[in-house]
Design a protein around this motif. Structure first.
Motif, PDB file in Angstrom:
ATOM      1  N   CYS A 261       0.949  -1.261   0.208  1.00  0.00           N
ATOM      2  CA  CYS A 261      -0.262   0.032  -0.128  1.00  0.00           C
ATOM      3  C   CYS A 261       1.027   1.129   0.235  1.00  0.00           C
ATOM      4  O   CYS A 261       1.934   1.299   0.716  1.00  0.00           O
ATOM      5  N   ILE A 262       0.395   2.247  -0.182  1.00  0.00           N
ATOM      6  CA  ILE A 262       0.925   3.465  -1.018  1.00  0.00           C
ATOM      7  C   ILE A 262       0.327   4.586  -0.272  1.00  0.00           C
ATOM      8  O   ILE A 262       0.726   5.812   0.370  1.00  0.00           O
ATOM      9  N   GLY A 263      -0.945   4.285   0.214  1.00  0.00           N
ATOM     10  CA  GLY A 263      -1.796   4.977   0.707  1.00  0.00           C
ATOM     11  C   GLY A 263      -1.836   6.422   0.212  1.00  0.00           C
ATOM     12  O   GLY A 263      -2.736   7.611   0.619  1.00  0.00           O
TER      13      GLY A 263
ATOM     14  N   ALA B 102       1.443   8.378  11.913  1.00  0.00           N
ATOM     15  CA  ALA B 102       2.517   9.188  10.809  1.00  0.00           C
ATOM     16  C   ALA B 102       2.752   8.145  10.041  1.00  0.00           C
ATOM     17  O   ALA B 102       2.745   8.958   8.734  1.00  0.00           O
ATOM     18  N   VAL B 103       2.854   6.953   9.716  1.00  0.00           N
ATOM     19  CA  VAL B 103       3.065   5.930   8.249  1.00  0.00           C
ATOM     20  C   VAL B 103       1.640   4.978   8.063  1.00  0.00           C
ATOM     21  O   VAL B 103       1.595   4.027   8.917  1.00  0.00           O
ATOM     22  N   PRO B 104       0.919   5.787   7.978  1.00  0.00           N
ATOM     23  CA  PRO B 104      -0.689   4.846   7.850  1.00  0.00           C
ATOM     24  C   PRO B 104      -1.137   3.908   7.176  1.00  0.00           C
ATOM     25  O   PRO B 104      -0.625   3.854   6.028  1.00  0.00           O
ATOM     26  N   LEU B 105      -1.927   2.812   7.531  1.00  0.00           N
ATOM     27  CA  LEU B 105      -2.327   1.680   6.654  1.00  0.00           C
ATOM     28  C   LEU B 105      -3.891   1.631   6.361  1.00  0.00           C
ATOM     29  O   LEU B 105      -5.239   2.530   6.976  1.00  0.00           O
ATOM     30  N   ILE B 106      -4.343   1.069   5.444  1.00  0.00           N
ATOM     31  CA  ILE B 106      -5.414   0.620   5.353  1.00  0.00           C
ATOM     32  C   ILE B 106      -5.897  -0.116   6.981  1.00  0.00           C
ATOM     33  O   ILE B 106      -5.188  -1.241   6.016  1.00  0.00           O
ATOM     34  N   ARG B 107      -7.512  -0.138   7.121  1.00  0.00           N
ATOM     35  CA  ARG B 107      -7.683  -1.335   8.359  1.00  0.00           C
ATOM     36  C   ARG B 107      -9.169  -1.476   7.619  1.00  0.00           C
ATOM     37  O   ARG B 107     -10.039  -0.861   7.297  1.00  0.00           O
TER      38      ARG B 107
ATOM     39  N   ARG C 252       3.760  17.339   8.950  1.00  0.00           N
ATOM     40  CA  ARG C 252       3.233  16.641   7.702  1.00  0.00           C
ATOM     41  C   ARG C 252       3.693  14.815   8.097  1.00  0.00           C
ATOM     42  O   ARG C 252       3.435  13.906   8.507  1.00  0.00           O
ATOM     43  N   LEU C 253       5.537  15.672   7.612  1.00  0.00           N
ATOM     44  CA  LEU C 253       5.611  14.162   7.819  1.00  0.00           C
ATOM     45  C   LEU C 253       5.966  13.487   8.868  1.00  0.00           C
ATOM     46  O   LEU C 253       5.425  11.977   8.991  1.00  0.00           O
TER      47      LEU C 253
ATOM     48  N   GLN D 181       2.155   6.801   2.473  1.00  0.00           N
ATOM     49  CA  GLN D 181       3.104   6.186   2.127  1.00  0.00           C
ATOM     50  C   GLN D 181       4.174   6.367   1.766  1.00  0.00           C
ATOM     51  O   GLN D 181       4.316   6.399   0.846  1.00  0.00           O
ATOM     52  N   PRO D 182       4.729   7.960   1.459  1.00  0.00           N
ATOM     53  CA  PRO D 182       5.300   8.812   1.152  1.00  0.00           C
ATOM     54  C   PRO D 182       6.544   7.789   0.100  1.00  0.00           C
ATOM     55  O   PRO D 182       6.728   7.608  -1.137  1.00  0.00           O
ATOM     56  N   TRP D 183       6.980   7.449   0.951  1.00  0.00           N
ATOM     57  CA  TRP D 183       8.418   6.561   0.703  1.00  0.00           C
ATOM     58  C   TRP D 183       8.229   5.563  -0.719  1.00  0.00           C
ATOM     59  O   TRP D 183       8.984   5.044  -1.049  1.00  0.00           O
ATOM     60  N   ARG D 184       6.923   5.551  -0.205  1.00  0.00           N
ATOM     61  CA  ARG D 184       6.665   3.721  -1.530  1.00  0.00           C
ATOM     62  C   ARG D 184       6.085   4.744  -2.638  1.00  0.00           C
ATOM     63  O   ARG D 184       5.913   3.855  -3.672  1.00  0.00           O
TER      64      ARG D 184
END
Lengths: 267, 380
Positions: A106-108, A128-133, B36-37, B114-117
């Motif tokens: 996932c790239i969000g 801060a590093v969100p994913l889909i749930r 934001r980051l 997930q910006p770095w992706r």
């Protein structure tokens, strides 16, 4: 082959044991929630709530009030829009039934949230590093031959887990044997191309006031993903047509200029 | 190191008020972007589960790309439709297109969870996804624009043998640019094909793709007009009124075609148009104020041939393209969602900073690259 769950809402007593089972099996964080106007709690699905019981009070013609309890969760579509739109293929429909999500891909971009006709995928806004749930249909339990945790917990037999065609047959058997008790339609049989979560209700979803909170009845029988795929199937032809037209016109104009120059030389 | 080309512009080397403002905006945006980051989207934006896409998608991505449509529009006009008189507008158009796509890519970087992706679509494919196609087209087209600017840079340093190589393959670049632009400009509209039930009747149409393409052409032409007028003022040159009024004719035609497409589509679908509420208010502003009105204005030679008239007509048309993108991606959902959405200060700062960055980069290009026709010797 494909598993499904039949939710007979006429049997539900609103105990919310399935909500608790879902949270504990999926190790979801507890959080302060509030009641809705109709005593649903929590008010919304979120990245921490994969399943919630919507409470509804309906005035009956005889002056009494009847309660209805409807579990809202991922529909696990046969042909899910979320999987169709995901640019990196992070969402996938397993042939066993569940629609599952790959944390590593996932790239969000949140396109799945925009596209899902049932508004199911939720985002970890607090991270801060969100994913889909969303509900996973307990795919990992199913792989071990177990039923989803909500089904195992339900004390009233509201949730019935099994093969999709058999559950549909059972749903229509129930409607046929007690036509007064049920609204004569199985939500999820054909909606949006059919889903693995099937609903039996006492009255229509319109009467329950649920069509705007995830139980749309205007979706039609085609999966939403088809609109995007129809567009994508035309893309290669458009590319070739535009490219060919451009090259053709360019050389046409070039040739014209050459002829003009030659004529000028001769004349 | 080659010495600086013999270019000099008023205010160069000095910190003018305009530039000072741009730098302040840029710094504010950088702080917001850093926040934001480190803190995440939820803490710094007003996005929520009901509005997963907000200002950054509507402006930085959808509007930004449409307004940067000038690059491919001018390339097609000159190389494919052979209208050579517009050649002086080509290089500024390429520069502003590159600027627009840079804004897009950076805006997207901050919008992604997930910006770095951001590179994932390169290796993880889903050919069913319109967004997958858009990401590939944008990647490739930004590369094409970068090569284009690279060639212009080579000219500055007089690397003739390199330039010859690129000139030999130039048609490939032009055709690739037009093809990629056609695809992703229309596909950005096609992103919304999947959610007709969630959208207002006014914008939920199967024709979103062609409509987005057509309005990208409008966006491109109006931005070229505005940019040419503004830069002639800033860099103290004579405005290209003759060429611009001809371009204005083209813009008027594009606006009329777009208007006809929209009206036909609404009529064919039987959409309920004559209602008075906020959603319809924005719809009327879009259709009449920013499509019909500039088309009407441009039909008068008195308007087309004056700076003021061109400013107004092109300004309205460009604003209309932006408004359309906001309408399709935000206004259209108002009747549907349970929560509201209005961008947070940080979202606005980041977007403002991206615009400021775009202007500063454009300025840099204008100062250091041979962009204006007075700087080009003979054939180019």
């Amino acid at each position: 082959m494909s598993k499904a769950v039949l939710i007979d809402t006429t049997k539900c007593i609103g105990c919310r044991a399935c909500q608790v089972a879902c949270k504990s099996w999926n190790d979801l964080k507890g959080e302060r929630t509030v009641f809705s106007e109709t005593w649903s709690n929590p008010r919304f699905l979120s990245s921490n709530e994969y399943n919630r019981i919507i409470f509804r009070e309906i005035d009956r013609p005889d002056g009494q009030v009847s309660w209805h309890f409807i579990s809202r969760r991922c529909m696990h579509c046969n042909d899910p829009a979320c999987a169709s739109v995901c640019p990196v293929g992070a969402l996938e429909k397993m042939k066993e039934g569940p629609v599952v999500y790959d944390d590593g891909k996932c790239i969000g971009c949140r396109y799945c949230m925009m596209a899902c006709p049932f508004q199911i995928p939720k985002f970890e806004w607090g991270s801060a590093v969100p994913l889909i749930r969303k509900c996973t249909f307990c795919a990992e339990r199913q792989a071990l031959g177990l039923a989803p945790s909500c089904v195992t917990t339900c004390p009233t037999g509201t949730l019935l887990f099994g093969e999709r065609p058999q559950l549909l047959k059972e749903a229509y058997r129930r409607i046929g044997s007690e036509p007064k008790k049920y609204y004569p339609q199985v939500y999820g049989e054909k909606t949006a191309g059919g889903t693995s979560t099937l609903y039996l209700t006492a009255v229509s979803l319109e009467d329950l006031g649920l069509t705007r909170v995830g139980f749309r009845t205007d979706l039609g029988d085609v999966p939403q993903g088809i609109y995007g795929r129809a567009w994508m199937s035309k893309v290669p032809f458009v590319a070739v047509a535009v490219g060919g037209l451009c090259v053709g016109l360019h050389y046409l104009h070039k040739r014209r200029a050459e002829i003009k120059a030659e004529e000028r030389k001769e004349g | 190191m080659a010495e600086k080309v013999q270019k000099w512009y008023p205010g160069e080397g000095k910190l003018t008020i305009g530039r000072a403002i741009l730098y302040v905006v840029l710094v504010l945006g950088l702080i917001s972007a850093a926040a934001r980051l480190f803190l995440g989207l939820g803490a710094t934006t007003n996005l929520n589960d009901a509005f997963p896409w907000g200002l950054w998608v509507s402006f930085d991505i959808l509007a930004g790309v449409a307004l940067a449509g000038g690059g491919f529009t001018m390339a097609a006009t000159i190389y494919i439709f052979n209208l050579k008189k517009f050649e002086p507008l080509l290089r500024p158009a390429k520069l502003s297109a590159f600027m627009g796509y840079l804004v897009f890519v950076i805006g997207l970087f901050f919008d992604l969870g997930q910006p770095w992706r951001i590179w994932h679509p390169m290796v993880m494919w889903n050919p069913h996804s319109v967004l997958f196609e858009v990401s590939w087209c944008v990647m490739l087209y930004t590369t094409v624009l970068a090569i284009d600017l690279f060639i212009i840079g080579l000219e500055r340093y007089g690397k003739e043998s390199w330039i010859k190589f690129f000139r030999d393959i130039y048609l490939v670049l032009v055709v690739a640019g037009i093809m990629l632009s056609t695809l992703h400009q229309s596909s950005l509209g096609a992103l919304f094909l999947l959610m007709p039930q969630k959208m207002s009747d006014l914008w939920a149409t199967k024709a979103l793709g062609p409509l987005f393409f057509c309005s990208a052409v409008i966006g491109g032409m109006s931005v070229i007009t505005l940019e040419s007028l503004l830069s002639s003022k800033i860099y103290k040159r004579k405005p290209e009124i003759g060429i611009l009024s001809d371009l204005g004719k083209g813009l008027a035609i594009a606006l009329l075609v777009y208007f006809a497409m929209k009206v036909t589509d609404l009529y064919a679908r039987g959409a309920t148009v004559w209602v008075w509420d906020w959603v319809h208010f924005w719809f009327f502003v879009e259709l009449f104020g920013t499509v019909a009105l500039p088309a009407l204005l441009l039909s008068f030679p008195e308007v087309r041939k004056t700076q003021k008239g061109l400013y107004w007509a092109a300004g309205l048309a460009a604003f209309g393209v932006v408004l359309n993108r906001f309408n399709v991606s935000l206004t259209s959902y108002i009747g549907y969602r349970q929560f509201g959405y209005f961008p947070s200060a940080m979202e606005i700062f980041v977007t403002a900073a991206l615009i400021a960055m775009g202007i500063l980069i454009f300025d840099l290009g204008m100062r250091y690259l041979p962009i204006h026709r007075s700087e080009l010797g003979g054939e180019h």
